[in-house]
Design an enzyme around this catalytic site. Sequence first.
Site, PDB file in Angstrom:
ATOM      1  CB  CYS A  91      -1.569   7.327   1.108  1.00 15.35           C
ATOM      2  SG  CYS A  91      -3.241   6.526   1.848  1.00 15.35           S
TER       3      CYS A  91
ATOM      4  CD  GLU B  28      -3.000  -1.172   0.222  1.00 12.67           C
ATOM      5  OE1 GLU B  28      -3.244  -0.075  -0.352  1.00 12.67           O
ATOM      6  OE2 GLU B  28      -3.445  -2.249  -0.220  1.00 12.67           O
TER       7      GLU B  28
HETATM    8  P1  NAD Z   1       7.204   4.792   7.648  1.00 14.12           P
HETATM    9  O1  NAD Z   1       8.604   5.605   7.569  1.00 14.12           O
HETATM   10  O2  NAD Z   1       6.360   4.745   8.911  1.00 14.12           O
HETATM   11  O3  NAD Z   1       7.508   3.285   6.997  1.00 14.12           O
HETATM   12  C1  NAD Z   1       6.628   2.239   6.948  1.00 14.12           C
HETATM   13  C2  NAD Z   1       7.129   0.953   7.660  1.00 14.12           C
HETATM   14  O4  NAD Z   1       8.525   0.761   7.089  1.00 14.12           O
HETATM   15  C3  NAD Z   1       7.583   1.118   9.266  1.00 14.12           C
HETATM   16  O5  NAD Z   1       7.076   0.104   9.784  1.00 14.12           O
HETATM   17  C4  NAD Z   1       9.023   1.321   9.052  1.00 14.12           C
HETATM   18  O6  NAD Z   1       9.586   0.804  10.366  1.00 14.12           O
HETATM   19  C5  NAD Z   1       9.417   0.565   7.862  1.00 14.12           C
HETATM   20  N1  NAD Z   1      10.664   0.905   7.262  1.00 14.12           N
HETATM   21  C6  NAD Z   1      11.293   2.041   7.158  1.00 14.12           C
HETATM   22  N2  NAD Z   1      12.503   1.978   6.579  1.00 14.12           N
HETATM   23  C7  NAD Z   1      12.863   0.845   6.271  1.00 14.12           C
HETATM   24  C8  NAD Z   1      13.905   0.181   5.564  1.00 14.12           C
HETATM   25  N3  NAD Z   1      15.127   0.800   5.340  1.00 14.12           N
HETATM   26  N4  NAD Z   1      13.850  -1.142   5.672  1.00 14.12           N
HETATM   27  C9  NAD Z   1      12.756  -1.719   6.398  1.00 14.12           C
HETATM   28  N5  NAD Z   1      11.689  -1.283   6.949  1.00 14.12           N
HETATM   29  C10 NAD Z   1      11.855   0.022   6.884  1.00 14.12           C
HETATM   30  O7  NAD Z   1       6.450   5.365   6.447  1.00 14.12           O
HETATM   31  P2  NAD Z   1       6.684   6.251   5.202  1.00 14.12           P
HETATM   32  O8  NAD Z   1       7.428   5.398   4.181  1.00 14.12           O
HETATM   33  O9  NAD Z   1       7.178   7.591   5.575  1.00 14.12           O
HETATM   34  O10 NAD Z   1       4.929   6.317   4.640  1.00 14.12           O
HETATM   35  C11 NAD Z   1       4.774   7.651   3.905  1.00 14.12           C
HETATM   36  C12 NAD Z   1       4.327   6.715   2.618  1.00 14.12           C
HETATM   37  O11 NAD Z   1       3.246   5.796   3.067  1.00 14.12           O
HETATM   38  C13 NAD Z   1       3.733   7.833   1.739  1.00 14.12           C
HETATM   39  O12 NAD Z   1       4.181   7.672   0.244  1.00 14.12           O
HETATM   40  C14 NAD Z   1       2.185   7.345   1.777  1.00 14.12           C
HETATM   41  O13 NAD Z   1       1.656   7.795   0.391  1.00 14.12           O
HETATM   42  C15 NAD Z   1       2.451   6.078   2.084  1.00 14.12           C
HETATM   43  N6  NAD Z   1       0.962   5.691   2.640  1.00 14.12           N
HETATM   44  C16 NAD Z   1       0.173   4.628   1.767  1.00 14.12           C
HETATM   45  C17 NAD Z   1      -0.917   4.292   2.450  1.00 14.12           C
HETATM   46  C18 NAD Z   1      -1.941   3.378   1.601  1.00 14.12           C
HETATM   47  O14 NAD Z   1      -2.761   2.939   2.079  1.00 14.12           O
HETATM   48  N7  NAD Z   1      -1.543   3.394   0.365  1.00 14.12           N
HETATM   49  C19 NAD Z   1      -1.462   4.773   3.640  1.00 14.12           C
HETATM   50  C20 NAD Z   1      -0.568   5.481   4.251  1.00 14.12           C
HETATM   51  C21 NAD Z   1       0.602   5.873   3.746  1.00 14.12           C
END
Ligand code: NAD
Length: 466
Positions: free
Chosen positions: A254, A220
């Site tokens: 998102c 997602e």
């Molecule tokens: P985040 O930083 O919270 O990361 C998400 C998860 O990935 C966390 O559990 C984190 O621990 C893990 N993570 C982070 N870096 C990592 C790595 N290098 N290796 C392994 N795991 C790792 O979230 P984010 O990426 O900042 O989220 C924002 C993004 O999420 C935006 O692009 C947003 O559009 C998208 N998003 C999508 C939805 C959806 O339902 N499609 C919902 C909310 C957010």
Amino acid sequence: MTKAESMTISTDQFPALLEDLRATFAPGLTRDLAWRDAQLDAVHRLLSENEDAIGHALAADLGKPPQEVLLGELALLYSSIKHARKRLKSWARPRRVSTPLLGQPARIWVQPEPLGVVLILGAWNYPFQLIFGPLIPTLAAGNCALLKPSEIAPSSSALMTELIPKYLDQRAIRVVEGAVDETTELLKLRFDHIIYTGGAAVGKIVMRAASEHLTPVTLELGGKSPCVIDRDADLKHAARRLVWGKCINSGQSCIAPDYVLVAPDQREELVAAIDAELQKMYGDDRLGSADYANIVNHRHFRRVRQYLDSGKVAIGGKVDETNNRIEPTVLVDVAPDAPVMQEEIFGPVLPILTVADLDAAMAFILERDKPLAAYLFTKNKDSKKRFVETVSSGNMCINDVIMFMAVHELPFGGVGMSGMGQYHGKIGFDRLSHLKAVMSRGRVPEPPIRFAPYSQLKMKLLRWFG
Ligand code: NAD
């Protein structure tokens, strides 16, 4: 492991934790529909009995106003649980399929069966929604789950880690806290499905790790969701809904409208309509409004603030560095290759770009990665039809933004770079199940068409029956 231990699980305990979950899954505890229903009810109670604590955690992490806690997190979860509980029996039931002539006599059906242990990795912007949202179909489908909330929303993560063992069956549902190191260790293990919510860069890491075990993934992700204002759109109406969709959770959604495409001669009127709506919703002190959330942390504040230099500030532009707040800001005179147009903004900055007409707007969108959502404001039936048939996006809304999220019958998910796999409602149940094809033959003798010795007559009959 005891409840206290479960709150401080170290990475070297992860394999044993997974084994515990597998040991629960194997004999079939989670297949029982009454157990599934009880766990869904327990998720509901966890949320409803702790609304105050959840509100405090979200205020600490994101400065979320209470109404956005209800609207963006709890209400959606409550209705999604209700929807799943009401339909659980019919979703889980074997699904009869008609038997073709060649297969007669037989009974044929699709048997939904649970996959096993599902890893759910949440993101920080809707911390409860993005852990419990995927958990609902996971439990409804009869799986065990290991949950890892995002470390970027630490108060929410800590609260979930405290509450989950108190309400949910610890034999089947466990939660661990952690950041990159912990996620990296989890991803080394073999799960039966992984649901990851977050950015595309980490999505690739998740998919790479999952490929080692051929574990299916639901990603997602996000992307730049465009909003097109058609020539005959009602600008006041569009501005109201656009402002709501961009400002809820301070643009950290998102499916927030990322940027706007409008005809050059309508731009000024649209900007004025947006300003009027901002005034109605947030008043003079928009930066200080209690109805407006913070940027999650200073790193993200700096990331979003730099976008203010990508064009001319038409509305807003004020920032409060101490509290990680950025005023709702509209940018004009933005070049298509400006920094704000390179990445998902994920903050309260709205670039307005001009295009000649709907065809030019659709061409602009089609030149870029497929977005998670696409929006069009129009009164024109033909424009609506062309937009729906031409633009590929995970989800779409005409004359509004975001609202499809509340419809459980609709699948939710991305396409291309905005993700893969959909959940919500029955499609989520199916996603978290294996849809096993079963054929049960009767023993009535059949014409020996398929058996050797082969002949011209059998060939003819085979064509006819096939
Ligand atoms: P985040 O930083 O919270 O990361 C998400 C998860 O990935 C966390 O559990 C984190 O621990 C893990 N993570 C982070 N870096 C990592 C790595 N290098 N290796 C392994 N795991 C790792 O979230 P984010 O990426 O900042 O989220 C924002 C993004 O999420 C935006 O692009 C947003 O559009 C998208 N998003 C999508 C939805 C959806 O339902 N499609 C919902 C909310 C957010």
